[in-house]
Motif scaffolding. Sequence first.
Motif, PDB file in Angstrom:
ATOM      1  N   UNK A   8     -20.028 -79.955  13.559  1.00 12.12           N
ATOM      2  CA  UNK A   8     -19.895 -80.722  12.396  1.00 12.12           C
ATOM      3  C   UNK A   8     -20.248 -82.119  12.801  1.00 12.12           C
ATOM      4  N   UNK A   9     -21.140 -82.809  11.714  1.00 14.64           N
ATOM      5  CA  UNK A   9     -21.371 -84.150  11.837  1.00 14.64           C
ATOM      6  C   UNK A   9     -20.882 -85.114  10.726  1.00 14.64           C
ATOM      7  N   UNK A  10     -20.980 -86.307  10.770  1.00 15.81           N
ATOM      8  CA  UNK A  10     -20.888 -87.432   9.561  1.00 15.81           C
ATOM      9  C   UNK A  10     -22.288 -87.214   9.306  1.00 15.81           C
ATOM     10  N   UNK A  11     -22.607 -87.772   7.901  1.00 17.97           N
ATOM     11  CA  UNK A  11     -23.970 -87.868   7.272  1.00 17.97           C
ATOM     12  C   UNK A  11     -24.235 -89.355   7.305  1.00 17.97           C
ATOM     13  N   UNK A  12     -25.391 -89.578   7.896  1.00 20.58           N
ATOM     14  CA  UNK A  12     -25.313 -91.121   7.837  1.00 20.58           C
ATOM     15  C   UNK A  12     -26.375 -91.973   6.804  1.00 20.58           C
ATOM     16  N   UNK A  13     -27.143 -90.600   5.880  1.00 22.12           N
ATOM     17  CA  UNK A  13     -27.836 -91.462   4.882  1.00 22.12           C
ATOM     18  C   UNK A  13     -28.463 -90.258   4.233  1.00 22.12           C
ATOM     19  N   UNK A  14     -28.745 -90.443   3.053  1.00 24.60           N
ATOM     20  CA  UNK A  14     -29.344 -89.386   2.288  1.00 24.60           C
ATOM     21  C   UNK A  14     -30.626 -88.851   2.398  1.00 24.60           C
ATOM     22  N   UNK A  15     -31.280 -88.849   3.386  1.00 26.21           N
ATOM     23  CA  UNK A  15     -32.596 -88.281   4.008  1.00 26.21           C
ATOM     24  C   UNK A  15     -32.405 -86.844   3.873  1.00 26.21           C
ATOM     25  N   UNK A  16     -31.491 -86.227   3.704  1.00 26.01           N
ATOM     26  CA  UNK A  16     -31.493 -84.896   3.561  1.00 26.01           C
ATOM     27  C   UNK A  16     -31.716 -84.379   2.122  1.00 26.01           C
ATOM     28  N   UNK A  17     -31.440 -85.237   1.107  1.00 24.74           N
ATOM     29  CA  UNK A  17     -31.422 -84.738  -0.273  1.00 24.74           C
ATOM     30  C   UNK A  17     -32.703 -83.960  -0.719  1.00 24.74           C
ATOM     31  N   UNK A  18     -33.949 -84.810  -0.537  1.00 22.95           N
ATOM     32  CA  UNK A  18     -35.060 -84.068  -0.920  1.00 22.95           C
ATOM     33  C   UNK A  18     -35.585 -82.683  -0.062  1.00 22.95           C
ATOM     34  N   UNK A  19     -34.890 -82.253   0.952  1.00 24.28           N
ATOM     35  CA  UNK A  19     -34.899 -81.217   1.749  1.00 24.28           C
ATOM     36  C   UNK A  19     -33.965 -80.011   1.347  1.00 24.28           C
ATOM     37  N   UNK A  20     -33.170 -80.379   0.574  1.00 22.73           N
ATOM     38  CA  UNK A  20     -32.091 -79.365   0.151  1.00 22.73           C
ATOM     39  C   UNK A  20     -32.988 -78.182  -0.741  1.00 22.73           C
ATOM     40  N   UNK A  21     -32.428 -77.146  -0.316  1.00 22.23           N
ATOM     41  CA  UNK A  21     -33.280 -75.812  -1.044  1.00 22.23           C
ATOM     42  C   UNK A  21     -32.045 -74.984  -1.873  1.00 22.23           C
ATOM     43  N   UNK A  22     -30.774 -75.242  -1.780  1.00 18.39           N
ATOM     44  CA  UNK A  22     -29.754 -74.763  -2.496  1.00 18.39           C
ATOM     45  C   UNK A  22     -28.626 -75.380  -2.783  1.00 18.39           C
ATOM     46  N   UNK A  23     -28.035 -75.241  -3.620  1.00 18.91           N
ATOM     47  CA  UNK A  23     -26.657 -76.033  -3.780  1.00 18.91           C
ATOM     48  C   UNK A  23     -25.385 -75.073  -4.286  1.00 18.91           C
ATOM     49  N   UNK A  24     -24.252 -75.270  -4.066  1.00 19.83           N
ATOM     50  CA  UNK A  24     -23.344 -74.283  -4.649  1.00 19.83           C
ATOM     51  C   UNK A  24     -21.948 -75.395  -4.916  1.00 19.83           C
ATOM     52  N   UNK A  25     -21.357 -75.178  -5.723  1.00 15.12           N
ATOM     53  CA  UNK A  25     -20.176 -75.903  -6.232  1.00 15.12           C
ATOM     54  C   UNK A  25     -19.070 -74.996  -5.421  1.00 15.12           C
ATOM     55  N   UNK A  26     -18.175 -75.570  -4.600  1.00 15.72           N
ATOM     56  CA  UNK A  26     -16.942 -74.811  -4.026  1.00 15.72           C
ATOM     57  C   UNK A  26     -15.683 -75.189  -4.673  1.00 15.72           C
ATOM     58  N   UNK A  27     -14.762 -74.672  -4.583  1.00 16.83           N
ATOM     59  CA  UNK A  27     -13.240 -74.986  -4.561  1.00 16.83           C
ATOM     60  C   UNK A  27     -12.599 -74.118  -3.389  1.00 16.83           C
ATOM     61  N   UNK A  28     -12.000 -74.789  -2.748  1.00 18.22           N
ATOM     62  CA  UNK A  28     -11.094 -74.159  -1.571  1.00 18.22           C
ATOM     63  C   UNK A  28      -9.717 -74.278  -1.756  1.00 18.22           C
ATOM     64  N   UNK A  29      -8.745 -73.509  -1.391  1.00 23.36           N
ATOM     65  CA  UNK A  29      -7.466 -73.730  -1.188  1.00 23.36           C
ATOM     66  C   UNK A  29      -6.817 -73.295   0.044  1.00 23.36           C
ATOM     67  N   UNK A  30      -5.845 -74.009   0.463  1.00 24.27           N
ATOM     68  CA  UNK A  30      -5.322 -73.618   1.801  1.00 24.27           C
ATOM     69  C   UNK A  30      -4.100 -72.938   1.373  1.00 24.27           C
TER      70      UNK A  30
END
Length: 164
Positions: A8-30
């Motif tokens: 796991x890493x922190x994300x330093x800038x938005x350079x990943x955005x144009x490369x994203x191929x899928x997205x999902x909205x998630x809700x998690x509960x403990x």
Amino acid sequence: MRFEVERKFLVSHDGWRPRAVRRRRLRDGLIGQFPAGKVRVRLDDDGAWLTVKGPRVGIGRPEFEYAIPREDAEAMMRGLCAGDLIEKTRYEVPHAGLTWEVDVYEGSLAGIVLAEVELDHDDQPFEAPDWTGREVTGDPRFRQATLLRLGAEAGRREILAALG
């Protein structure tokens, strides 16, 4: 049983955005946390899951995940989950033969963006993308249970300061 190995890493800038191929909205509960692991419920547009994660061994841990009826997941989130729910959008970003998952947190955790990559084994070599920052794999502040607790206890500024 699946053995999950992830970094796991922190994300330093938005350079990943144009490369994203899928997205999902998630809700998690403990649902519960114990010394050897945790139990989580997750919902997205496509389904619902109950996940049991065991104790960490290095950067890995056993994981058991079961599809459950959406209505059951919603009832668990209303009645069994401790603290706030985590809401995030997860983006899949291919890089150097692996799929990275970038989580953009919402609600009380807005402003937190983390990336993780699942590996086959602890010492698998991989190339980190240029948009990743500091590795936080072993940092307990960036575990989902900690983020849930911080979200319930503090406002946005306090959370970002605690993770600083």
